[in-house]
Write a protein that holds these residues in place. Structure first.
Motif, PDB file in Angstrom:
ATOM      1  N   GLU A 178      -4.830   3.645   9.599  1.00 26.20           N
ATOM      2  CA  GLU A 178      -5.070   2.290  10.091  1.00 26.20           C
ATOM      3  C   GLU A 178      -3.922   1.355   9.718  1.00 26.20           C
ATOM      4  O   GLU A 178      -3.452   0.553  10.537  1.00 26.20           O
ATOM      5  CB  GLU A 178      -6.387   1.772   9.514  1.00 26.20           C
ATOM      6  N   LEU A 179      -3.441   1.465   8.484  1.00 27.81           N
ATOM      7  CA  LEU A 179      -2.351   0.605   8.031  1.00 27.81           C
ATOM      8  C   LEU A 179      -1.061   0.884   8.798  1.00 27.81           C
ATOM      9  O   LEU A 179      -0.375  -0.036   9.248  1.00 27.81           O
ATOM     10  CB  LEU A 179      -2.114   0.813   6.531  1.00 27.81           C
ATOM     11  N   THR A 180      -0.711   2.148   8.947  1.00 22.54           N
ATOM     12  CA  THR A 180       0.569   2.488   9.575  1.00 22.54           C
ATOM     13  C   THR A 180       0.557   2.274  11.084  1.00 22.54           C
ATOM     14  O   THR A 180       1.622   2.154  11.702  1.00 22.54           O
ATOM     15  CB  THR A 180       0.959   3.946   9.276  1.00 22.54           C
TER      16      THR A 180
ATOM     17  N   TRP B 130       0.841  -1.195   0.000  1.00 20.56           N
ATOM     18  CA  TRP B 130       0.000   0.000   0.000  1.00 20.56           C
ATOM     19  C   TRP B 130       0.877   1.246   0.000  1.00 20.56           C
ATOM     20  O   TRP B 130       1.746   1.420   0.856  1.00 20.56           O
ATOM     21  CB  TRP B 130      -0.901   0.026   1.236  1.00 20.56           C
ATOM     22  N   LEU B 131       0.633   2.140  -0.948  1.00 19.96           N
ATOM     23  CA  LEU B 131       1.346   3.407  -1.043  1.00 19.96           C
ATOM     24  C   LEU B 131       0.596   4.487  -0.284  1.00 19.96           C
ATOM     25  O   LEU B 131      -0.634   4.493  -0.216  1.00 19.96           O
ATOM     26  CB  LEU B 131       1.480   3.840  -2.500  1.00 19.96           C
ATOM     27  N   SER B 132       1.354   5.431   0.257  1.00 19.83           N
ATOM     28  CA  SER B 132       0.727   6.557   0.938  1.00 19.83           C
ATOM     29  C   SER B 132      -0.120   7.367  -0.030  1.00 19.83           C
ATOM     30  O   SER B 132       0.328   7.699  -1.135  1.00 19.83           O
ATOM     31  CB  SER B 132       1.803   7.459   1.548  1.00 19.83           C
TER      32      SER B 132
ATOM     33  N   ALA C 154      -3.358   3.599  -0.852  1.00 16.70           N
ATOM     34  CA  ALA C 154      -4.360   3.487   0.208  1.00 16.70           C
ATOM     35  C   ALA C 154      -5.589   4.328  -0.146  1.00 16.70           C
ATOM     36  O   ALA C 154      -5.482   5.365  -0.808  1.00 16.70           O
ATOM     37  CB  ALA C 154      -3.769   3.938   1.540  1.00 16.70           C
ATOM     38  N   ARG C 155      -6.736   3.860   0.297  1.00 12.32           N
ATOM     39  CA  ARG C 155      -8.000   4.456  -0.148  1.00 12.32           C
ATOM     40  C   ARG C 155      -8.124   5.921   0.251  1.00 12.32           C
ATOM     41  O   ARG C 155      -8.623   6.748  -0.517  1.00 12.32           O
ATOM     42  CB  ARG C 155      -9.179   3.654   0.415  1.00 12.32           C
TER      43      ARG C 155
END
Length: 260
Positions: free
Chosen positions: A219-221, A164-166, A211-212
């Protein structure tokens, strides 16, 4: 794809071609005056048929995974094992350069391996000291890797590893390729032997997606997945979180780890 031959843990990495001082998380037993190493990647970009951006990112990540799992790297007696060990001990710097036509043909015979995606070709070479690139690679350009996708990529399947990219950072394709490859490598390090072999046997399926939204990125980080934080020497501010490596085998969280 064709091939030729700890919760909240954040790893600092760099993809600057001239950065001898990028931070990293591993102790370096070597003389501090030893030159840093860099992993060269070359993407083929022909004027008439450039690769799609997402495919180039995914192919770069697969190329690094293929390189790390290759017997020439993984076996202690392999010819790439010691250069890779020295590179990993000094930080996992990666630099992406572009080639076309005769430039690509000159690069192909050099030791390394090529991974081909749907539209992209990426060749990865054994690590070299940052000031000792092979001549036919040193002459290649870092700039000019601005690629686009002809259409938005589809949502990734639930069982496919996702890098997932920022959604908050703008990066050239070359920069994003290096960051995606960093994320793939961090996932590889965190997997156990069985999960590594299953991924390798399946030919390293993965997806690279943005990322959406900001909430999804937070949430991911904040979770237990590996996170890449850039050293900030090119394009983006220092300490920017660029990629989260979301492999299904890591979603339950790895065993607690201490970064040395």
């Amino acid at each position: 794809m064709a091939v030729t031959v700890s919760p909240g843990r954040i790893d600092h990495v760099s993809d600057s071609p001239n950065d001898p001082h990028a931070p990293h998380d591993r102790q370096d037993p070597h003389d501090p005056h030893d030159p840093p190493y860099v992993l060269p990647l070359v993407v083929r970009i022909e004027r008439a048929a450039p690769p799609a951006r997402t495919d180039a990112l995914e192919t770069a990540a697969r190329a690094v995974l293929t390189f790390l799992s290759d017997p020439r790297t993984a076996d202690g007696a392999g010819p790439w094992h010691e250069p890779v060990r020295a590179w990993e001990e000094r930080g996992i710097r990666k630099v992406v350069r572009r080639a076309r036509g005769s430039e690509w043909r000159r690069a192909e015979p050099l030791p390394g391996l090529t991974v081909t995606g749907r539209t992209a070709e990426v060749r990865v070479f054994p690590p070299v000291p940052v000031d000792a690139w092979p001549k036919d690679l040193a002459r290649l350009q870092v700039s000019g890797t601005d690629l686009t996708d002809p259409e938005p990529p589809p949502a990734p399947a639930a069982d496919v590893p996702v890098l997932w990219l920022s959604p908050e950072l703008e990066m050239t394709a070359g920069k994003a390729m290096a960051q995606a490859a960093h994320g793939a490598q961090l996932a590889w390090w965190d997997l156990d032997a069985a999960a590594r072999e299953a991924w390798r046997a399946a030919d390293f399926p993965l997806a690279v997606r943005t990322a959406r939204d900001a909430a999804h990125w937070r949430e991911l980080t904040a979770g237990a997945l590996p996170v890449v934080r850039d050293a900030g020497f090119t394009e983006i501010p220092a300490d920017s979180c660029t990629v989260v490596a979301d492999h299904p085998a890591l979603r339950l969280g790895p065993e607690p780890q201490i970064d040395l």
